[in-house]
Write a protein that holds these residues in place. Structure first.
Motif, PDB file in Angstrom:
ATOM      1  N   VAL A   1       0.840  -1.206   0.000  1.00  0.00           N
ATOM      2  CA  VAL A   1       0.000   0.000   0.000  1.00  0.00           C
ATOM      3  C   VAL A   1       0.870   1.251   0.000  1.00  0.00           C
ATOM      4  O   VAL A   1       0.613   2.202  -0.741  1.00  0.00           O
ATOM      5  CB  VAL A   1      -0.957  -0.015   1.216  1.00  0.00           C
ATOM      6  CG1 VAL A   1      -1.620   1.343   1.406  1.00  0.00           C
ATOM      7  CG2 VAL A   1      -2.001  -1.092   1.048  1.00  0.00           C
ATOM      8  N   ALA A   2       1.916   1.250   0.818  1.00  0.00           N
ATOM      9  CA  ALA A   2       2.809   2.410   0.874  1.00  0.00           C
ATOM     10  C   ALA A   2       3.503   2.636  -0.470  1.00  0.00           C
ATOM     11  O   ALA A   2       3.653   3.780  -0.907  1.00  0.00           O
ATOM     12  CB  ALA A   2       3.849   2.225   1.979  1.00  0.00           C
ATOM     13  N   ASP A   3       3.906   1.561  -1.133  1.00  0.00           N
ATOM     14  CA  ASP A   3       4.523   1.690  -2.455  1.00  0.00           C
ATOM     15  C   ASP A   3       3.554   2.302  -3.461  1.00  0.00           C
ATOM     16  O   ASP A   3       3.919   3.172  -4.247  1.00  0.00           O
ATOM     17  CB  ASP A   3       5.018   0.339  -2.965  1.00  0.00           C
ATOM     18  CG  ASP A   3       6.258  -0.145  -2.253  1.00  0.00           C
ATOM     19  OD1 ASP A   3       6.915   0.666  -1.555  1.00  0.00           O
ATOM     20  OD2 ASP A   3       6.581  -1.346  -2.384  1.00  0.00           O
ATOM     21  N   ARG A   4       2.316   1.839  -3.429  1.00  0.00           N
ATOM     22  CA  ARG A   4       1.310   2.390  -4.349  1.00  0.00           C
ATOM     23  C   ARG A   4       1.046   3.861  -4.062  1.00  0.00           C
ATOM     24  O   ARG A   4       0.902   4.667  -4.984  1.00  0.00           O
ATOM     25  CB  ARG A   4       0.008   1.594  -4.250  1.00  0.00           C
ATOM     26  CG  ARG A   4       0.124   0.232  -4.871  1.00  0.00           C
ATOM     27  CD  ARG A   4      -1.198  -0.498  -4.846  1.00  0.00           C
ATOM     28  NE  ARG A   4      -0.976  -1.899  -5.126  1.00  0.00           N
ATOM     29  CZ  ARG A   4      -1.414  -2.891  -4.377  1.00  0.00           C
ATOM     30  NH1 ARG A   4      -2.119  -2.643  -3.296  1.00  0.00           N
ATOM     31  NH2 ARG A   4      -1.149  -4.130  -4.696  1.00  0.00           N
ATOM     32  N   GLN A   5       0.961   4.213  -2.791  1.00  0.00           N
ATOM     33  CA  GLN A   5       0.728   5.608  -2.435  1.00  0.00           C
ATOM     34  C   GLN A   5       1.909   6.480  -2.859  1.00  0.00           C
ATOM     35  O   GLN A   5       1.715   7.598  -3.331  1.00  0.00           O
ATOM     36  CB  GLN A   5       0.478   5.736  -0.937  1.00  0.00           C
ATOM     37  CG  GLN A   5      -0.853   5.171  -0.513  1.00  0.00           C
ATOM     38  CD  GLN A   5      -1.027   5.147   0.994  1.00  0.00           C
ATOM     39  OE1 GLN A   5      -0.070   5.221   1.752  1.00  0.00           O
ATOM     40  NE2 GLN A   5      -2.267   5.013   1.431  1.00  0.00           N
ATOM     41  N   ALA A   6       3.108   5.959  -2.709  1.00  0.00           N
ATOM     42  CA  ALA A   6       4.284   6.721  -3.123  1.00  0.00           C
ATOM     43  C   ALA A   6       4.307   6.915  -4.635  1.00  0.00           C
ATOM     44  O   ALA A   6       4.706   7.976  -5.133  1.00  0.00           O
ATOM     45  CB  ALA A   6       5.556   6.010  -2.664  1.00  0.00           C
ATOM     46  N   GLU A   7       3.868   5.911  -5.394  1.00  0.00           N
ATOM     47  CA  GLU A   7       3.820   6.036  -6.853  1.00  0.00           C
ATOM     48  C   GLU A   7       2.813   7.087  -7.301  1.00  0.00           C
ATOM     49  O   GLU A   7       2.996   7.732  -8.326  1.00  0.00           O
ATOM     50  CB  GLU A   7       3.506   4.687  -7.495  1.00  0.00           C
ATOM     51  CG  GLU A   7       4.659   3.725  -7.462  1.00  0.00           C
ATOM     52  CD  GLU A   7       4.314   2.372  -8.065  1.00  0.00           C
ATOM     53  OE1 GLU A   7       3.180   2.196  -8.550  1.00  0.00           O
ATOM     54  OE2 GLU A   7       5.182   1.495  -8.039  1.00  0.00           O
ATOM     55  N   VAL A   8       1.744   7.257  -6.530  1.00  0.00           N
ATOM     56  CA  VAL A   8       0.758   8.283  -6.862  1.00  0.00           C
ATOM     57  C   VAL A   8       1.355   9.666  -6.662  1.00  0.00           C
ATOM     58  O   VAL A   8       1.187  10.564  -7.484  1.00  0.00           O
ATOM     59  CB  VAL A   8      -0.524   8.115  -6.007  1.00  0.00           C
ATOM     60  CG1 VAL A   8      -1.419   9.329  -6.120  1.00  0.00           C
ATOM     61  CG2 VAL A   8      -1.269   6.864  -6.431  1.00  0.00           C
ATOM     62  N   LEU A   9       2.078   9.829  -5.571  1.00  0.00           N
ATOM     63  CA  LEU A   9       2.671  11.128  -5.271  1.00  0.00           C
ATOM     64  C   LEU A   9       3.913  11.403  -6.109  1.00  0.00           C
ATOM     65  O   LEU A   9       4.137  12.524  -6.544  1.00  0.00           O
ATOM     66  CB  LEU A   9       3.040  11.203  -3.792  1.00  0.00           C
ATOM     67  CG  LEU A   9       1.859  11.145  -2.825  1.00  0.00           C
ATOM     68  CD1 LEU A   9       2.357  11.073  -1.398  1.00  0.00           C
ATOM     69  CD2 LEU A   9       0.943  12.338  -3.024  1.00  0.00           C
TER      70      LEU A   9
END
Length: 128
Positions: free
Chosen positions: A89-97
């Motif tokens: 989840v953290a990786d996906r959120q970082a990719e969004v930002l």
């Protein structure tokens, strides 16, 4: 205390159980540094426990002791799985930002398309 005595094993098991409780609390806390510290301490008490268990080779562990060890195993498995999900989840959120520096092509180069070909479909590219 001898490293191969049952009392040393009990002491090591109590330390693992106590550290596991701290680790569980740290997983819910907002402080990532507390989680890191607890994880490092958990690793050390686990090493101590394995050493104590190794010193008792050939001896049969009591049923209550086996149940406690199985409970620790189950709890650690749950924590490991939860951390893997949180990391995803953290990786996906970082990719969004912060999108990746290079835009990956929709089609793999093995299909005859290359990333440099104009007009290659890009599902997630911004219009305009």
């Amino acid at each position: 205390m001898m490293r191969s005595s049952p009392s040393f094993l009990e002491h090591a098991l109590v330390a693992v159980e106590a550290q596991l409780q701290e680790l569980s609390a740290a997983l819910l806390a907002p402080d990532p540094f507390a989680l890191q510290t607890c994880s490092e301490q958990m690793r050390q008490v686990a090493i101590d426990f394995v050493a104590a268990l190794g010193g008792l080779q050939g001896q049969v562990l009591s049923e209550p002791l086996q149940r406690r060890i199985q409970q620790i195993h189950a709890t650690l498995s749950i924590h490991r799985d939860s951390l893997a999900r949180l990391a995803a989840v953290a990786d996906r959120q970082a990719e969004v930002l912060l999108p990746p520096a290079e835009s990956a092509p929709t089609y793999a180069p093995g299909l005859g398309f290359s990333a440099g070909v104009p007009g290659a479909a890009r599902i997630y590219s911004a219009a305009g």
